[in-house]
Design an enzyme around this catalytic site. Structure first.
Site, short mmCIF file in Angstrom:
data_model
loop_
_atom_site.label_atom_id
_atom_site.label_comp_id
_atom_site.label_asym_id
_atom_site.label_seq_id
_atom_site.Cartn_x
_atom_site.Cartn_y
_atom_site.Cartn_z
N LYS A 13 20.66 52.75 67.44
CA LYS A 13 21.65 51.99 67.20
C LYS A 13 23.05 52.17 66.03
CE LYS A 13 19.55 47.72 65.02
NZ LYS A 13 18.04 47.74 64.77
N ASP A 15 23.22 50.77 61.27
CA ASP A 15 22.86 50.68 62.63
C ASP A 15 23.60 49.23 63.34
OD1 ASP A 15 20.98 49.69 61.19
OD2 ASP A 15 19.29 50.53 62.06
N ARG A 16 23.50 48.64 62.34
CA ARG A 16 24.21 46.85 63.07
C ARG A 16 25.50 46.72 62.54
NH1 ARG A 16 19.44 42.32 61.14
NH2 ARG A 16 17.91 43.86 61.66
N SER A 41 16.83 49.38 55.80
CA SER A 41 18.05 48.56 56.94
C SER A 41 18.77 47.37 56.24
CB SER A 41 17.64 48.35 58.12
OG SER A 41 18.85 47.39 58.82
N HIS A 42 19.20 46.36 56.66
CA HIS A 42 19.93 44.87 56.03
C HIS A 42 18.85 43.99 54.57
CE1 HIS A 42 16.24 44.34 59.44
NE2 HIS A 42 16.70 42.73 58.67
N ASP A 86 25.25 46.66 58.71
CA ASP A 86 24.35 46.67 57.13
C ASP A 86 24.50 48.52 57.01
OD1 ASP A 86 23.59 48.85 59.44
OD2 ASP A 86 21.09 47.38 59.63
N ASP A 129 22.50 50.64 56.56
CA ASP A 129 22.35 51.85 56.72
C ASP A 129 23.11 52.16 57.95
OD1 ASP A 129 20.23 50.08 58.72
OD2 ASP A 129 19.76 51.20 59.20
C1 G1P Z 1 14.43 43.17 63.36
C2 G1P Z 1 15.24 42.77 64.35
C3 G1P Z 1 15.00 43.04 66.13
C4 G1P Z 1 15.31 45.19 65.32
C5 G1P Z 1 14.90 45.65 64.15
C6 G1P Z 1 15.73 46.44 63.58
O1 G1P Z 1 13.32 43.21 63.90
O2 G1P Z 1 14.91 41.51 65.40
O3 G1P Z 1 15.47 43.39 66.90
O4 G1P Z 1 15.64 46.32 65.88
O5 G1P Z 1 14.72 43.95 62.95
O6 G1P Z 1 16.95 46.71 62.93
P1 G1P Z 1 12.16 41.82 63.53
O7 G1P Z 1 12.39 41.27 61.74
O8 G1P Z 1 12.45 40.89 64.27
O9 G1P Z 1 10.20 42.49 63.65
ZN ZN Z 2 20.06 48.97 60.33
#
Ligand code: G1P
Ligand code: ZN
Length: 556
Positions: free
Chosen positions: A380, A283-284, A113-114, A279, A281
């Site tokens: 998302k 989704d954000r 992801s990010h 981000d 991938d």
């Molecule tokens: C974080 C975000 C959460 C999101 C997840 C995946 O998780 O807070 O809302 O669903 O990334 O993108 P966390 O690192 O807080 O467990």
């Molecule tokens: Zn992501």
């Protein structure tokens, strides 16, 4: 086909969103294979020869190697067909789209992801089920159990696939088909069903309304260029950092004020009407207005909720219900209440929305962590959120700032902030959480107590506190320990939880949410308005004492 003997690796436990570790860890011989075999073992021994599996990812370092392993292991585990995006590229919402469209058994998403990528960065593997959403807890637990006792994995090295040409490749005498598809086509078609592309084309073409979209060298570059520029007529320079890179150009592909600061700086020059970032991938999303006006994700969700009938998809399907994750601000609650929609509060993580959507109870949902989406897929969806905003702007004929301000005037404003303390020593972070849990375990000792910030005469009386526990309304499963909450008599909330997506040490997240109905105070800066509650949070948690940190790493 080979059956290879192996031994369990420790810690292959999926977190908030799949298994995430350093890429180096995944590269250890057998590490990826063990986890992938555990997925196949957990989803059962039923006949998979008629099944389709979708595989793709955000293009980060090690993705190609992982992809090759997964394809060879899918063949060995007798999956009939694997669908992969060209060169392995698929955004997370695009995987969800394909799983649903092809009525697949499920999908495997290769992303962290990010989180940063590259040889020293992170990698991740996430399993999604046939509804297109992240596997629910029952399945991720079963996968983890399998990883603890795995003795062998199956792999078909003779399947030598090519990932760069669209079309079908057949192996093992026709028993295994690998299908390479264009990464964008199916996703773009879905967006055309949801939004009015004619309206958006008129709005964006010719560069009258100037947008600037930052793909942060993640997977979204090609999607954004195709949809905003080729389909909707925005000038080519509207999408920046649009080439997916294995290490995201050394950046941190997380669309927030800290990691997308460059985009904010450009927007501040006032030459664009709208800015957005995605981000790694896809989704954000982050939404910005002229001059860098920042739309807090919790507000973004509430605004889309309030304007849902300007989106053709919601007009057709009707608004079945709304939801947010627990730490997300209550802004959407006010829209749901005022406009008479049901509102669900679920734990952090997109997987908790899926059951409600499948049961036809939920159309729109989001998280404070820059996640917004609807039941068009089960992830998302960053680009969807941007198209939703552009639709609202095109139909309301207002600027981003005007839309948000009129929203606050109508519904009141929820001030919200999140403090992240990244890379904290796990011992201190766990101690702090344990102490907080002890406090909320004995609510009678603290309820009714008055708190105040350092330099502020505002007083807050504690009215409730707990460790958030969720019972899924559909399958009745229980999820515990989802965040320690302190709720005050005016509805203000302080929430603490540990991240379930980090890969180094612990990350503490502190969330503050407070409602302001007085229009004369709604324009205040969130950090100023929330200062007393931030002080109270730091005092209750003794965060500095436990972690040695005086400042957060990221403030949203
Ligand atoms: C974080 C975000 C959460 C999101 C997840 C995946 O998780 O807070 O809302 O669903 O990334 O993108 P966390 O690192 O807080 O467990
Ligand atoms: Zn992501």
């Amino acid at each position: 086909m080979a059956t290879v003997a192996t031994e369990p690796f420790e810690g292959q436990k999926p977190g908030t969103s799949g298994l995430r570790k350093k890429a180096k860890e995944f590269r250890r011989p057998g590490y990826t294979e063990n986890f992938v075999q555990s997925i196949f073992d957990a989803i059962g021994t039923a006949d998979l020869t008629q099944s389709t599996l979708v595989v793709g990812g955000d293009g980060r370092y090690y993705m190609r190697d992982a992809l090759r392993i997964i394809v060879q292991m899918a063949a060995a585990n007798k999956v009939g067909r694997v669908v992969v995006g060209k060169n392995g590229i698929l955004s997370t919402p695009a995987v969800s789209t394909l799983i649903r469209k092809r009525k697949s058994l499920g999908g495997i998403i290769l992303t962290a992801s990010h989180n940063p990528g590259g040889p020293d960065g992170d990698f991740g593997i996430k399993y999604n089920t046939g509804n297109g959403g992240p596997a629910p807890e029952g399945i991720t637990k079963a996968i983890f159990e399998k990883t603890k006792s795995i003795k062998e994995y199956r792999i078909c090295k003779e399947v030598q696939a090519e990932f760069d040409c669209i079309g079908e490749q057949t192996f093992l005498g026709g028993q295994f088909v690998l299908e390479i598809v264009d990464s964008i086509t199916d996703y773009a078609a879905l967006m055309k069903e949801i939004f009015d592309f004619d309206l958006l084309r008129t709005f964006l073409s010719g560069g009258k309304f100037r947008i600037l979209v930052d793909a942060m060298n993640g997977v979204m570059g090609p999607y954004a260029s195709r949809i905003f520029c080729e389909e909707l007529g925005a000038p080519a320079e509207s999408v920046i950092r649009n080439v997916p890179l294995e290490d995201f150009g050394g950046g941190h592909p997380d669309p927030n004020l800290t990691y997308a600061a460059d985009l904010v700086a450009v927007l501040k020059k006032g030459e664009h009407d709208f800015g957005a970032a995605f981000d790694g991938d896809g989704d954000r999303n982050m939404i910005l207005g002229r001059g860098g006006f920042f739309v807090n994700p919790s507000d973004s969700l509430a605004v889309i909720a309030a304007h849902n009938q300007s989106i053709p998809y919601f007009k057709q399907t009707g608004m079945k219900g709304m939801a947010r994750s627990m730490p997300t601000s209550g802004a959407i609650d006010r829209v749901a209440k005022e406009d008479h929609f049901s509102l669900y509060e679920v734990p952090t993580g997109w997987k908790f929305f899926g059951n409600l959507m499948d049961a036809g109870k939920l159309s729109l949902c989001g998280e404070e962590s820059f996640g917004t989406g609807s039941d068009h897929v089960r992830e998302k969806d960053g680009l969807w959120a941007v198209l939703a905003w552009l639709t609202i702007l095109a139909t309301s004929k207002q600027s981003v700032e005007q839309v948000v301000n009129s929203h606050w005037t109508k519904y009141g404003r929820n001030f919200f902030t999140r403090y992240d303390y990244e890379g904290v020593e796990s011992v201190g972070a766990n101690e702090m959480m344990e102490k907080l849990r002890t406090i909320v375990a004995n609510p009678a000792d603290v309820i009714g107590k008055e708190f105040a910030g350092k330099d502020d005469n505002r007083r807050y009386t504690l009215s409730a506190c707990d460790d958030f526990r969720y019972e899924d309304p559909i399958d009745k499963s229980i999820t515990e320990k989802q965040g320690v909450r302190f709720i005050f008599s005016d509805g203000s909330r302080i929430v603490f939880r540990l991240s379930g997506t980090g890969t180094g040490g612990a990350t503490i997240r502190l969330y503050i949410d407070s409602f302001e109905s007085d229009p004369t105070r709604q324009m205040e800066d969130a950090q100023v308005a929330l200062r007393p509650l931030i002080d109270i949070a730091l005092e209750i948690s003794q965060l500095q004492k436990h972690t040695g940190r005086t400042e957060p790493t990221v403030i949203t």
